[in-house]
Design a protein around this motif. Structure first.
Motif, PDB file in Angstrom:
ATOM      1  N   THR A   1       0.840  -1.199   0.000  1.00 51.96           N
ATOM      2  CA  THR A   1       0.000   0.000   0.000  1.00 51.96           C
ATOM      3  C   THR A   1       0.877   1.251   0.000  1.00 51.96           C
ATOM      4  N   ARG A   2       1.899   1.258   0.848  1.00 47.94           N
ATOM      5  CA  ARG A   2       2.825   2.397   0.905  1.00 47.94           C
ATOM      6  C   ARG A   2       3.540   2.594  -0.431  1.00 47.94           C
ATOM      7  N   ILE A   3       4.021   1.519  -1.012  1.00 47.17           N
ATOM      8  CA  ILE A   3       4.744   1.607  -2.281  1.00 47.17           C
ATOM      9  C   ILE A   3       3.847   2.190  -3.367  1.00 47.17           C
ATOM     10  N   VAL A   4       2.640   1.652  -3.506  1.00 46.72           N
ATOM     11  CA  VAL A   4       1.723   2.105  -4.553  1.00 46.72           C
ATOM     12  C   VAL A   4       1.324   3.566  -4.324  1.00 46.72           C
ATOM     13  N   CYS A   5       1.113   3.955  -3.085  1.00 46.61           N
ATOM     14  CA  CYS A   5       0.781   5.363  -2.798  1.00 46.61           C
ATOM     15  C   CYS A   5       1.943   6.279  -3.174  1.00 46.61           C
ATOM     16  N   ASP A   6       3.167   5.889  -2.856  1.00 45.93           N
ATOM     17  CA  ASP A   6       4.327   6.718  -3.204  1.00 45.93           C
ATOM     18  C   ASP A   6       4.484   6.859  -4.717  1.00 45.93           C
ATOM     19  N   VAL A   7       4.248   5.783  -5.441  1.00 44.98           N
ATOM     20  CA  VAL A   7       4.353   5.839  -6.905  1.00 44.98           C
ATOM     21  C   VAL A   7       3.234   6.705  -7.476  1.00 44.98           C
ATOM     22  N   ALA A   8       2.005   6.505  -7.016  1.00 45.87           N
ATOM     23  CA  ALA A   8       0.873   7.289  -7.524  1.00 45.87           C
ATOM     24  C   ALA A   8       1.049   8.777  -7.210  1.00 45.87           C
ATOM     25  N   ARG A   9       1.568   9.081  -6.050  1.00 43.45           N
ATOM     26  CA  ARG A   9       1.820  10.482  -5.686  1.00 43.45           C
ATOM     27  C   ARG A   9       2.821  11.101  -6.656  1.00 43.45           C
ATOM     28  N   TYR A  10       3.874  10.380  -6.953  1.00 40.04           N
ATOM     29  CA  TYR A  10       4.867  10.859  -7.919  1.00 40.04           C
ATOM     30  C   TYR A  10       4.210  11.110  -9.278  1.00 40.04           C
ATOM     31  N   TYR A  11       3.352  10.189  -9.698  1.00 37.65           N
ATOM     32  CA  TYR A  11       2.664  10.330 -10.987  1.00 37.65           C
ATOM     33  C   TYR A  11       1.742  11.556 -11.013  1.00 37.65           C
ATOM     34  N   LEU A  12       1.246  11.986  -9.871  1.00 38.83           N
ATOM     35  CA  LEU A  12       0.366  13.152  -9.820  1.00 38.83           C
ATOM     36  C   LEU A  12       1.109  14.469 -10.075  1.00 38.83           C
ATOM     37  N   TYR A  13       2.391  14.473  -9.818  1.00 39.60           N
ATOM     38  CA  TYR A  13       3.188  15.690 -10.026  1.00 39.60           C
ATOM     39  C   TYR A  13       3.614  15.786 -11.481  1.00 39.60           C
ATOM     40  N   ASP A  14       3.617  17.023 -12.019  1.00 41.73           N
ATOM     41  CA  ASP A  14       4.038  17.230 -13.401  1.00 41.73           C
ATOM     42  C   ASP A  14       5.543  17.441 -13.520  1.00 41.73           C
ATOM     43  N   ASP A  15       6.140  18.067 -12.515  1.00 42.38           N
ATOM     44  CA  ASP A  15       7.550  18.398 -12.606  1.00 42.38           C
ATOM     45  C   ASP A  15       8.149  18.368 -11.198  1.00 42.38           C
ATOM     46  N   LEU A  16       9.183  17.563 -11.028  1.00 46.90           N
ATOM     47  CA  LEU A  16       9.820  17.443  -9.720  1.00 46.90           C
ATOM     48  C   LEU A  16      11.334  17.472  -9.855  1.00 46.90           C
ATOM     49  N   ALA A  17      11.973  18.083  -8.910  1.00 45.81           N
ATOM     50  CA  ALA A  17      13.430  18.053  -8.855  1.00 45.81           C
ATOM     51  C   ALA A  17      13.862  16.720  -8.240  1.00 45.81           C
ATOM     52  N   PRO A  18      14.986  16.172  -8.687  1.00 44.00           N
ATOM     53  CA  PRO A  18      15.451  14.885  -8.155  1.00 44.00           C
ATOM     54  C   PRO A  18      15.707  14.894  -6.651  1.00 44.00           C
ATOM     55  N   GLU A  19      15.909  16.054  -6.074  1.00 50.37           N
ATOM     56  CA  GLU A  19      16.158  16.098  -4.627  1.00 50.37           C
ATOM     57  C   GLU A  19      14.874  16.225  -3.805  1.00 50.37           C
ATOM     58  N   SER A  20      13.717  16.270  -4.447  1.00 55.47           N
ATOM     59  CA  SER A  20      12.466  16.408  -3.701  1.00 55.47           C
ATOM     60  C   SER A  20      12.123  15.114  -2.961  1.00 55.47           C
ATOM     61  N   GLU A  21      11.387  15.267  -1.872  1.00 60.12           N
ATOM     62  CA  GLU A  21      10.962  14.113  -1.081  1.00 60.12           C
ATOM     63  C   GLU A  21      10.099  13.164  -1.911  1.00 60.12           C
ATOM     64  N   VAL A  22       9.218  13.693  -2.730  1.00 62.84           N
ATOM     65  CA  VAL A  22       8.321  12.870  -3.540  1.00 62.84           C
ATOM     66  C   VAL A  22       9.133  12.010  -4.506  1.00 62.84           C
ATOM     67  N   TYR A  23      10.131  12.598  -5.148  1.00 59.98           N
ATOM     68  CA  TYR A  23      10.968  11.848  -6.084  1.00 59.98           C
ATOM     69  C   TYR A  23      11.781  10.777  -5.345  1.00 59.98           C
ATOM     70  N   ARG A  24      12.343  11.124  -4.193  1.00 60.16           N
ATOM     71  CA  ARG A  24      13.133  10.150  -3.424  1.00 60.16           C
ATOM     72  C   ARG A  24      12.267   8.966  -2.994  1.00 60.16           C
ATOM     73  N   ARG A  25      11.049   9.253  -2.570  1.00 62.37           N
ATOM     74  CA  ARG A  25      10.150   8.163  -2.160  1.00 62.37           C
ATOM     75  C   ARG A  25       9.753   7.297  -3.356  1.00 62.37           C
ATOM     76  N   PHE A  26       9.560   7.912  -4.518  1.00 60.55           N
ATOM     77  CA  PHE A  26       9.260   7.156  -5.734  1.00 60.55           C
ATOM     78  C   PHE A  26      10.428   6.228  -6.073  1.00 60.55           C
ATOM     79  N   LYS A  27      11.645   6.746  -6.038  1.00 59.99           N
ATOM     80  CA  LYS A  27      12.823   5.933  -6.355  1.00 59.99           C
ATOM     81  C   LYS A  27      12.969   4.788  -5.353  1.00 59.99           C
ATOM     82  N   GLN A  28      12.723   5.077  -4.080  1.00 57.53           N
ATOM     83  CA  GLN A  28      12.793   4.028  -3.063  1.00 57.53           C
ATOM     84  C   GLN A  28      11.730   2.958  -3.321  1.00 57.53           C
TER      85      GLN A  28
END
Length: 159
Positions: free
Chosen positions: A78-105
């Motif tokens: 559930t956590r993994i899918v939420c982190d991926v979906a959250r990343y997909y909701l953003y149009d543009d993210l810097a690689p150092e953002s928390e959302v991007y780091r959680r997506f990569k994790q």
């Protein structure tokens, strides 16, 4: 099995962020359809990895409740899918953002599961589903088919 819901996204990341990401023009309400679209994409990504290890759909974890059991997705999934979906909701993210780091994790964790270096776990005991190398869980029969041979009677003389 559903791994995460729109409500899971709101619970994890807060209603204000979900409104900001889904109702940019009016900033009034959570647009559940937009979140669901991204959740569907995240589920597909997860299934692509999990299908290498588990028979899909997963059975789910048996979570005790008064009077019986509920079958739910493993909490880590559930956590993994939420982190991926959250990343997909953003149009543009810097690689150092928390959302991007959680997506990569999350994608790294999915890959580790697919490679057999990690497993899904049920905190209440049991397994979330049958392992793929154990064959179909539902008694299905698997068939193999030979390639069809096309002869002169089918191809009309074109070879």
């Amino acid at each position: 099995m559903i791994y995460a819901t729109v409500q899971d996204m709101i619970d994890r990341f807060g209603e204000p962020e979900m409104i900001q990401l889904t109702d940019a023009a009016d900033q009034v309400e959570v647009k559940a359809a937009r979140i669901q679209l991204k959740l569907d994409d995240a589920h597909a990504l997860a299934d692509g990895h999990l299908g290498r290890v588990y028979v899909l759909p997963l059975d789910g974890c048996a979570k005790p409740r008064v009077g019986g059991w509920d079958y739910v997705a493993p909490p880590q999934l559930t956590r993994i899918v939420c982190d991926v979906a959250r990343y997909y909701l953003y149009d543009d993210l810097a690689p150092e953002s928390e959302v991007y780091r959680r997506f990569k994790q999350a994608t790294t964790e999915l890959q580790a599961i697919a490679d057999g270096k990690a497993r899904l776990v049920c905190p209440w005991g049991g397994d979330p589903g049958a392992l793929a190398d154990q064959g179909p869980a539902s008694g299905e029969t698997w068939h193999t088919f030979a390639a069809r041979q096309i002869g002169a009677d089918v191809d009309g003389g074109y070879r």
